[in-house]
Motif scaffolding. Structure first.
Motif, PDB file in Angstrom:
ATOM      1  N   GLU A  14       0.812  -1.214   0.000  1.00 45.77           N
ATOM      2  CA  GLU A  14       0.000   0.000   0.000  1.00 45.77           C
ATOM      3  C   GLU A  14       0.846   1.265   0.000  1.00 45.77           C
ATOM      4  O   GLU A  14       0.475   2.269  -0.606  1.00 45.77           O
ATOM      5  CB  GLU A  14      -0.939  -0.020   1.206  1.00 45.77           C
ATOM      6  CG  GLU A  14      -2.035  -1.086   1.095  1.00 45.77           C
ATOM      7  CD  GLU A  14      -2.750  -1.350   2.406  1.00 45.77           C
ATOM      8  OE1 GLU A  14      -2.430  -0.656   3.407  1.00 45.77           O
ATOM      9  OE2 GLU A  14      -3.615  -2.248   2.457  1.00 45.77           O
ATOM     10  N   GLU A  15       1.979   1.223   0.680  1.00 46.80           N
ATOM     11  CA  GLU A  15       2.831   2.415   0.771  1.00 46.80           C
ATOM     12  C   GLU A  15       3.754   2.566  -0.433  1.00 46.80           C
ATOM     13  O   GLU A  15       4.116   3.689  -0.800  1.00 46.80           O
ATOM     14  CB  GLU A  15       3.664   2.368   2.058  1.00 46.80           C
ATOM     15  CG  GLU A  15       2.870   2.426   3.346  1.00 46.80           C
ATOM     16  CD  GLU A  15       2.180   3.762   3.550  1.00 46.80           C
ATOM     17  OE1 GLU A  15       2.596   4.751   2.927  1.00 46.80           O
ATOM     18  OE2 GLU A  15       1.223   3.818   4.351  1.00 46.80           O
ATOM     19  N   GLY A  16       4.175   1.435  -1.032  1.00 47.89           N
ATOM     20  CA  GLY A  16       5.078   1.497  -2.180  1.00 47.89           C
ATOM     21  C   GLY A  16       6.511   1.788  -1.806  1.00 47.89           C
ATOM     22  O   GLY A  16       7.355   2.008  -2.685  1.00 47.89           O
ATOM     23  N   GLN A  17       6.811   1.786  -0.512  1.00 49.10           N
ATOM     24  CA  GLN A  17       8.171   2.039  -0.022  1.00 49.10           C
ATOM     25  C   GLN A  17       8.384   1.284   1.289  1.00 49.10           C
ATOM     26  O   GLN A  17       7.497   1.256   2.150  1.00 49.10           O
ATOM     27  CB  GLN A  17       8.401   3.527   0.243  1.00 49.10           C
ATOM     28  CG  GLN A  17       8.611   4.388  -0.984  1.00 49.10           C
ATOM     29  CD  GLN A  17       9.005   5.795  -0.582  1.00 49.10           C
ATOM     30  OE1 GLN A  17       8.677   6.259   0.512  1.00 49.10           O
ATOM     31  NE2 GLN A  17       9.713   6.477  -1.460  1.00 49.10           N
ATOM     32  N   MET A  18       9.564   0.698   1.426  1.00 50.69           N
ATOM     33  CA  MET A  18       9.885   0.013   2.677  1.00 50.69           C
ATOM     34  C   MET A  18       9.951   1.007   3.839  1.00 50.69           C
ATOM     35  O   MET A  18       9.467   0.740   4.938  1.00 50.69           O
ATOM     36  CB  MET A  18      11.228  -0.722   2.537  1.00 50.69           C
ATOM     37  CG  MET A  18      11.190  -1.937   1.637  1.00 50.69           C
ATOM     38  SD  MET A  18      10.359  -3.315   2.420  1.00 50.69           S
ATOM     39  CE  MET A  18      10.558  -4.571   1.139  1.00 50.69           C
ATOM     40  N   THR A  19      10.554   2.182   3.584  1.00 47.40           N
ATOM     41  CA  THR A  19      10.722   3.174   4.647  1.00 47.40           C
ATOM     42  C   THR A  19       9.374   3.654   5.164  1.00 47.40           C
ATOM     43  O   THR A  19       9.138   3.722   6.372  1.00 47.40           O
ATOM     44  CB  THR A  19      11.543   4.375   4.133  1.00 47.40           C
ATOM     45  OG1 THR A  19      12.800   3.908   3.634  1.00 47.40           O
ATOM     46  CG2 THR A  19      11.783   5.379   5.241  1.00 47.40           C
ATOM     47  N   ALA A  20       8.473   3.990   4.244  1.00 45.80           N
ATOM     48  CA  ALA A  20       7.148   4.475   4.632  1.00 45.80           C
ATOM     49  C   ALA A  20       6.360   3.387   5.353  1.00 45.80           C
ATOM     50  O   ALA A  20       5.643   3.650   6.328  1.00 45.80           O
ATOM     51  CB  ALA A  20       6.388   4.960   3.410  1.00 45.80           C
ATOM     52  N   ALA A  21       6.484   2.147   4.874  1.00 39.35           N
ATOM     53  CA  ALA A  21       5.774   1.040   5.508  1.00 39.35           C
ATOM     54  C   ALA A  21       6.292   0.796   6.921  1.00 39.35           C
ATOM     55  O   ALA A  21       5.508   0.547   7.847  1.00 39.35           O
ATOM     56  CB  ALA A  21       5.907  -0.223   4.667  1.00 39.35           C
ATOM     57  N   ALA A  22       7.626   0.868   7.094  1.00 36.23           N
ATOM     58  CA  ALA A  22       8.205   0.670   8.423  1.00 36.23           C
ATOM     59  C   ALA A  22       7.727   1.747   9.397  1.00 36.23           C
ATOM     60  O   ALA A  22       7.409   1.463  10.558  1.00 36.23           O
ATOM     61  CB  ALA A  22       9.734   0.672   8.323  1.00 36.23           C
ATOM     62  N   LYS A  23       7.656   2.974   8.920  1.00 37.29           N
ATOM     63  CA  LYS A  23       7.167   4.076   9.758  1.00 37.29           C
ATOM     64  C   LYS A  23       5.717   3.858  10.153  1.00 37.29           C
ATOM     65  O   LYS A  23       5.331   4.059  11.302  1.00 37.29           O
ATOM     66  CB  LYS A  23       7.327   5.393   8.997  1.00 37.29           C
ATOM     67  CG  LYS A  23       6.936   6.620   9.805  1.00 37.29           C
ATOM     68  CD  LYS A  23       7.201   7.897   9.010  1.00 37.29           C
ATOM     69  CE  LYS A  23       6.804   9.129   9.835  1.00 37.29           C
ATOM     70  NZ  LYS A  23       7.048  10.382   9.064  1.00 37.29           N
ATOM     71  N   PRO A  30      15.062  -2.850   8.753  1.00 34.75           N
ATOM     72  CA  PRO A  30      15.683  -4.182   8.572  1.00 34.75           C
ATOM     73  C   PRO A  30      14.767  -5.348   8.954  1.00 34.75           C
ATOM     74  O   PRO A  30      14.655  -6.309   8.172  1.00 34.75           O
ATOM     75  CB  PRO A  30      16.928  -4.109   9.454  1.00 34.75           C
ATOM     76  CG  PRO A  30      17.280  -2.662   9.457  1.00 34.75           C
ATOM     77  CD  PRO A  30      15.974  -1.943   9.490  1.00 34.75           C
ATOM     78  N   PRO A  31      14.071  -5.318  10.105  1.00 38.70           N
ATOM     79  CA  PRO A  31      13.162  -6.424  10.417  1.00 38.70           C
ATOM     80  C   PRO A  31      12.019  -6.556   9.416  1.00 38.70           C
ATOM     81  O   PRO A  31      11.567  -7.656   9.104  1.00 38.70           O
ATOM     82  CB  PRO A  31      12.631  -6.066  11.809  1.00 38.70           C
ATOM     83  CG  PRO A  31      13.628  -5.142  12.382  1.00 38.70           C
ATOM     84  CD  PRO A  31      14.177  -4.372  11.231  1.00 38.70           C
ATOM     85  N   LEU A  32      11.547  -5.413   8.908  1.00 38.43           N
ATOM     86  CA  LEU A  32      10.486  -5.438   7.917  1.00 38.43           C
ATOM     87  C   LEU A  32      10.968  -6.111   6.636  1.00 38.43           C
ATOM     88  O   LEU A  32      10.304  -7.005   6.092  1.00 38.43           O
ATOM     89  CB  LEU A  32      10.003  -4.018   7.616  1.00 38.43           C
ATOM     90  CG  LEU A  32       9.002  -3.854   6.464  1.00 38.43           C
ATOM     91  CD1 LEU A  32       7.724  -4.642   6.731  1.00 38.43           C
ATOM     92  CD2 LEU A  32       8.677  -2.378   6.244  1.00 38.43           C
ATOM     93  N   SER A  33      12.140  -5.705   6.161  1.00 36.61           N
ATOM     94  CA  SER A  33      12.709  -6.297   4.940  1.00 36.61           C
ATOM     95  C   SER A  33      12.943  -7.789   5.119  1.00 36.61           C
ATOM     96  O   SER A  33      12.698  -8.588   4.203  1.00 36.61           O
ATOM     97  CB  SER A  33      14.023  -5.603   4.579  1.00 36.61           C
ATOM     98  OG  SER A  33      13.825  -4.230   4.319  1.00 36.61           O
ATOM     99  N   TYR A  34      13.376  -8.167   6.322  1.00 38.27           N
ATOM    100  CA  TYR A  34      13.635  -9.589   6.611  1.00 38.27           C
ATOM    101  C   TYR A  34      12.337 -10.398   6.523  1.00 38.27           C
ATOM    102  O   TYR A  34      12.311 -11.476   5.924  1.00 38.27           O
ATOM    103  CB  TYR A  34      14.252  -9.733   8.003  1.00 38.27           C
ATOM    104  CG  TYR A  34      14.407 -11.163   8.444  1.00 38.27           C
ATOM    105  CD1 TYR A  34      15.454 -11.950   7.951  1.00 38.27           C
ATOM    106  CD2 TYR A  34      13.509 -11.739   9.336  1.00 38.27           C
ATOM    107  CE1 TYR A  34      15.590 -13.276   8.344  1.00 38.27           C
ATOM    108  CE2 TYR A  34      13.629 -13.055   9.739  1.00 38.27           C
ATOM    109  CZ  TYR A  34      14.673 -13.822   9.238  1.00 38.27           C
ATOM    110  OH  TYR A  34      14.798 -15.137   9.633  1.00 38.27           O
ATOM    111  N   GLN A  35      11.246  -9.874   7.100  1.00 35.35           N
ATOM    112  CA  GLN A  35       9.975 -10.594   7.072  1.00 35.35           C
ATOM    113  C   GLN A  35       9.452 -10.740   5.637  1.00 35.35           C
ATOM    114  O   GLN A  35       8.899 -11.786   5.271  1.00 35.35           O
ATOM    115  CB  GLN A  35       8.935  -9.862   7.928  1.00 35.35           C
ATOM    116  CG  GLN A  35       9.190  -9.904   9.417  1.00 35.35           C
ATOM    117  CD  GLN A  35       8.979 -11.291   9.998  1.00 35.35           C
ATOM    118  OE1 GLN A  35       8.354 -12.142   9.386  1.00 35.35           O
ATOM    119  NE2 GLN A  35       9.525 -11.511  11.190  1.00 35.35           N
TER     120      GLN A  35
END
Length: 296
Positions: A14-23, A30-35
């Motif tokens: 939905e966010e289209g970005q790892m950074t935005a999704a993590a926030k 890093p944990p988000l990317s790992y999952q």
């Protein structure tokens, strides 16, 4: 594959970005990317195209989005229902509504009931009758307000009084200013905007009358039909209760004379959902609706 991974996956999609999704998830990147990588490995597919400016969902990812949304919603619903059952009349009611229900729902009885049950929240899903029926059977909805006809087998249905279909006309049609009802022959030459729910009904009626109607547009939302009529583009054919919710002075509202053009709204739930105090209480407050065995 677990619910945490699915929630993380949906946030990234939905966010289209790892950074935005993590926030959004209040986690480190890093944990988000790992999952996400773990989920891709377990499924054996690539879910995202990694780009310098963000990510896009792959074809496999798009397929998973729909399932992930259903699974996470069902998980939240199950959690709410179990807690509500343990504490009585509290929790969330997942209510589905069709676009043509605005003239009936909400009503004073519902408003009073909600005021008396301050701990109850409504989570409203809008859709067409067939979509909402599917969600009822999947237990994604507790109750739905549907428009007849539909298959009520294995459902608990309470029907509101029958209502006549109406034509919402731009005021330029002054020839109908002093008419209370319109016939099919009146409608056939006009640019008609019909609600898709009644395709078959109008097709058969005009065919049996030997008339060829002029359809300007067919749409899935009855409110859209009225909006176009208010913009002087055509004549909307919608249920009377919905037509009467329009406050603008730039249209005429006239009932259709043919008695075939009657329709009902129904409050529908499942036998399983009705076993919970929350849903049972909600259904009970619609005293004016008739049970299925009294419906003709």
């Amino acid at each position: 594959m677990n619910l945490k991974q699915l929630r993380y996956f949906l946030a990234v999609a939905e966010e289209g970005q790892m950074t935005a999704a993590a926030k959004r998830l209040h986690v480190a990147q890093p944990p988000l990317s790992y999952q996400i990588k773990q989920l891709e490995q377990e499924l054996g597919v690539t879910l995202f195209n990694r780009l310098p400016q963000g990510v896009t969902v792959t074809a496999a990812g798009k397929l998973l989005v729909g399932y992930a949304q259903q699974l996470t919603q069902l998980s939240a619903t199950a959690e709410n229902k179990v807690r509500a059952l343990a504490h009585g009349i509290t929790g969330t009611i997942n209510l589905g509504t069709v676009s043509s229900s605005a003239g009936v729902i909400p009503n004073p009885a519902l408003r009073k009931w909600l005021q008396q049950h301050a701990d109850v929240q409504l989570s409203v899903t809008e859709g067409n009758t067939y979509e909402l029926l599917d969600d009822l059977h999947k237990r994604l909805l507790d109750v739905a307000v549907l428009r007849t006809p539909f298959n009520g087998q294995h459902l608990v249905c309470r029907y509101f009084p029958a209502e006549r279909m109406a034509a919402v006309l731009p005021k330029q049609y002054t020839q109908f200013a002093h008419r209370r009802q319109l016939r099919l022959s009146d409608l056939a030459p006009l640019p008609l905007i019909k609600y898709r729910r009644f395709n078959e009904l109008f097709h058969i009626a005009f065919l049996e009358a030997g008339l060829t109607p002029h359809y300007l547009m067919t749409c899935d939302d009855a409110r859209t039909a009225m909006h176009w009529a208010s913009r002087q583009l055509g004549v909307a054919l919608v249920p009377r209760s919905l037509a009467e919710t329009y406050d603008g002075g730039d249209v005429l509202i006239r009932s259709l004379a043919d008695h075939r053009f009657e329709t009902h709204l129904a409050l529908v739930t499942t036998n399983e959902a009705l076993e919970t105090p929350l849903v049972a209480g909600f259904m009970a407050q619609f005293e004016q609706a008739r049970p299925l065995d009294n419906f003709h």
